[in-house]
Scaffold this motif. Structure first.
Motif, PDB file in Angstrom:
ATOM      1  N   UNK A   1       0.885  -1.319  -0.044  1.00  0.00           N
ATOM      2  CA  UNK A   1       0.008  -0.070  -0.057  1.00  0.00           C
ATOM      3  C   UNK A   1       0.817   1.246   0.049  1.00  0.00           C
ATOM      4  N   UNK A   2       1.919   1.173   0.690  1.00  0.00           N
ATOM      5  CA  UNK A   2       2.878   2.455   0.929  1.00  0.00           C
ATOM      6  C   UNK A   2       3.517   2.631  -0.638  1.00  0.00           C
TER       7      UNK A   2
ATOM      8  N   UNK B   1       3.995   5.687  -5.744  1.00  0.00           N
ATOM      9  CA  UNK B   1       4.052   5.399  -7.123  1.00  0.00           C
ATOM     10  C   UNK B   1       2.995   6.420  -7.467  1.00  0.00           C
ATOM     11  N   UNK B   2       1.660   6.412  -6.953  1.00  0.00           N
ATOM     12  CA  UNK B   2       0.644   6.978  -7.175  1.00  0.00           C
ATOM     13  C   UNK B   2       0.891   8.785  -7.273  1.00  0.00           C
ATOM     14  N   UNK B   3       1.536   9.070  -6.048  1.00  0.00           N
ATOM     15  CA  UNK B   3       1.916  10.580  -5.755  1.00  0.00           C
ATOM     16  C   UNK B   3       3.194  10.893  -6.969  1.00  0.00           C
TER      17      UNK B   3
ATOM     18  N   UNK C   1       8.765  11.849   3.565  1.00  0.00           N
ATOM     19  CA  UNK C   1       8.011  12.848   2.912  1.00  0.00           C
ATOM     20  C   UNK C   1       6.596  13.046   3.870  1.00  0.00           C
ATOM     21  N   UNK C   2       6.195  14.340   3.893  1.00  0.00           N
ATOM     22  CA  UNK C   2       5.016  14.825   4.667  1.00  0.00           C
ATOM     23  C   UNK C   2       3.931  13.859   3.875  1.00  0.00           C
ATOM     24  N   UNK C   3       4.180  13.930   2.520  1.00  0.00           N
ATOM     25  CA  UNK C   3       2.849  13.513   1.738  1.00  0.00           C
ATOM     26  C   UNK C   3       2.571  12.030   2.115  1.00  0.00           C
ATOM     27  N   UNK C   4       3.463  11.230   2.341  1.00  0.00           N
ATOM     28  CA  UNK C   4       3.412   9.883   2.511  1.00  0.00           C
ATOM     29  C   UNK C   4       3.073   9.539   4.052  1.00  0.00           C
TER      30      UNK C   4
ATOM     31  N   UNK D   1       8.760  14.160   8.899  1.00  0.00           N
ATOM     32  CA  UNK D   1       9.358  13.374   8.269  1.00  0.00           C
ATOM     33  C   UNK D   1       8.949  11.882   8.382  1.00  0.00           C
ATOM     34  N   UNK D   2       8.248  11.426   7.398  1.00  0.00           N
ATOM     35  CA  UNK D   2       7.789  10.150   7.613  1.00  0.00           C
ATOM     36  C   UNK D   2       8.569   8.795   7.669  1.00  0.00           C
TER      37      UNK D   2
END
Length: 468
Positions: A7-8, A13-15, A127-130, A177-178
């Motif tokens: 899933x991660x 990949x999608x982002x 990344x903050x988006x992840x 930071x993830x």
């Protein structure tokens, strides 16, 4: 864990495709596939050399972790680096071992090998988006494997140490930071390189946090990986592992679907009633659940043989099918005695045992131990099953009535009304619950609804069973 990592990877990949992350989605996918191929091949080679059957899922999990923290690489020009990283990670499972069990987290070893070659891990997953994906997925996985306390102990200790050693303004960036959350939710909790006891896991998390801060203060590269490897060493000291083959002596059909497997061991296995073992059964074409399981030791420490009792369903896992087809004389590997689902030392404490289906096994161990030791306790056993044919070990439990056991058999589920009806003094008892996870969670909810304190409840559960 495998589904979480997939899933991660899908999110990354999608982002990347939508330009949210500065990477090429196809490049990441290709790198991941190459890591999977290399880890799978290296694992197969090393297992053939060692004379054991491979666990493909383990190799895939390591490959996914490596891909998420290394690079991104140009696969065409850097393929030899990917090979070294993958081969080093897999080799560590068969070379850096103690008592036939690997000491270090394979992905961390692979990353260190990359560093030696001049290709340090980038931890590009940070990344903050992840972060939302990792937080949500990590929480679900940690709750499922009951390891949330390890991650929280690490994060709490790390936060406190950062407050003591850094300006407060720098703290928010650390946790946005993830990478640190990914490390704490995935790599830190690897079951084979972390302690098996809950208290020791908490100490382990605190130690890794302390080591991380020290390495960071010293300005050492690879502080995350080095802190984890240091923790792995501590884990081996705190929980000295053993691996021992036991030989099937006989099978006992307890009913139409539950079989008891009695094993002889080469030397005594030291355990407390209610604890469990990791069982490894190599077999051809294992399904995604792999070749390892955790089963309660259903026998008592007073018995010479080791009893594994489990339900064999159809269709079932490849592990269970192989287990059911075992003939006397065949070996299975045991390791990692662990578990906190044990009797209190104070024999005067009143107890309530609640069992659902095959969740009766730890109580069989406890009650047999008390019988053989002539240890009297005030215990009420509420045993729930789908029908009367599913009640097993009844003769043993009847015999135990002379040492204070009261047996109550319930066809169907156990709810708060059944508990109040059969145990009027339930608020005075330590309540043990064992069975399928949905049943355990339901009973805990029922107990809380009638005022039972959390400190009076001890739980054990068996993932994979949806019904009693």
């Amino acid at each position: 864990m495998l589904n979480f990592l997939i899933a991660v990877l899908a999110a990354v990949i999608g982002f990347s495709f939508f330009g949210i992350l500065p990477y090429g989605g196809l490049d990441i996918l290709f790198q991941t596939l190459v890591f999977i191929l290399l880890c799978w091949a290296a694992n197969k080679i090393f297992t053939q050399i060692a004379g054991i059957k491979p666990n493909p899922e383990s190799a895939v999990i390591t490959a996914l972790i490596l891909s998420l923290i290394s690079g991104p690489f140009n696969v065409w020009s850097d393929w030899i680096i990917l090979l070294i990283i993958a081969a080093s990670a897999m080799a560590s499972k068969y070379v850096l071992v103690w008592n036939k069990s690997h000491i270090f987290n394979p992905a961390a070893v692979g990353v260190i090998a990359g560093m030696v070659m001049g290709y340090p891990a980038s931890w590009w997953i940070g990344s903050k988006y992840i972060l939302p994906v990792i937080l949500l997925g990590g929480y679900i996985v940690l709750k499922k494997i009951r390891n949330l306390h390890l991650t929280l102990s690490f994060l709490a200790a790390y936060t406190i140490l950062l407050i003591l050693t850094r300006p407060l303004g720098q703290l928010s960036g650390v946790f946005l930071d993830s990478a640190i959350i990914f490390f704490a939710s995935v790599m830190l909790v690897e079951p084979l390189t972390s302690p098996q006891n809950k208290a020791k896991r908490i100490y382990f998390g605190i130690f890794v946090a302390l080591a991380l801060v020290i390495f960071q203060r010293l300005g050492l590269a690879y502080s995350l990986e080095l802190s984890l490897l240091s923790g792995n060493m501590l884990s081996r000291i705190l929980s000295p592992d053993f691996r021992m083959a036991v030989v099937l002596k006989r099978k006992e059909y307890l009913n139409q679907s539950i079989i008891g497997f009695w094993f002889d061991s080469l030397r005594p296995i030291v355990f407390q009633p209610g604890q469990y073992l990791e069982w490894t059964l190599s077999h051809d074409k294992p399904d995604k659940r792999g070749i390892r399981r955790y089963f309660t030791i259903a026998s008592s420490p007073t018995e010479k043989e080791i009893l594994l009792a489990t339900r064999i369903s159809d269709p079932g896992s490849t592990f269970k099918k192989e287990l059911a087809n075992m003939n006397p004389g065949r070996e299975i590997t045991t390791s990692k005695v662990s578990g906190d689902f044990i009797l209190p030392k104070d024999t005067s404490r009143k107890l309530l045992f609640i069992a659902g289906g095959i969740g009766i096994t730890p109580y069989r161990s406890m009650i047999k131990f008390m019988l053989d030791s002539n240890e009297k306790r005030d215990i009420i056993l509420l045993y729930g099953a789908r029908n009367k044919e599913d009640f097993v070990f009844r003769n043993l439990f009847s015999e135990a009535e002379r040492i204070g056991l009261k047996n109550i058999y319930i066809e169907g589920g156990i709810d708060s009304e059944a508990i109040k009806l059969n145990t009027p003094d339930f608020t005075e008892r330590i309540i043990y619950i064992s069975g399928p996870e949905p049943m355990v969670e339901a009973v805990v909810g029922e107990l809380k609804s009638i005022g039972v304190k959390k400190t009076m409840i001890k739980t054990d559960y068996f993932p994979g069973y949806e019904k009693i």
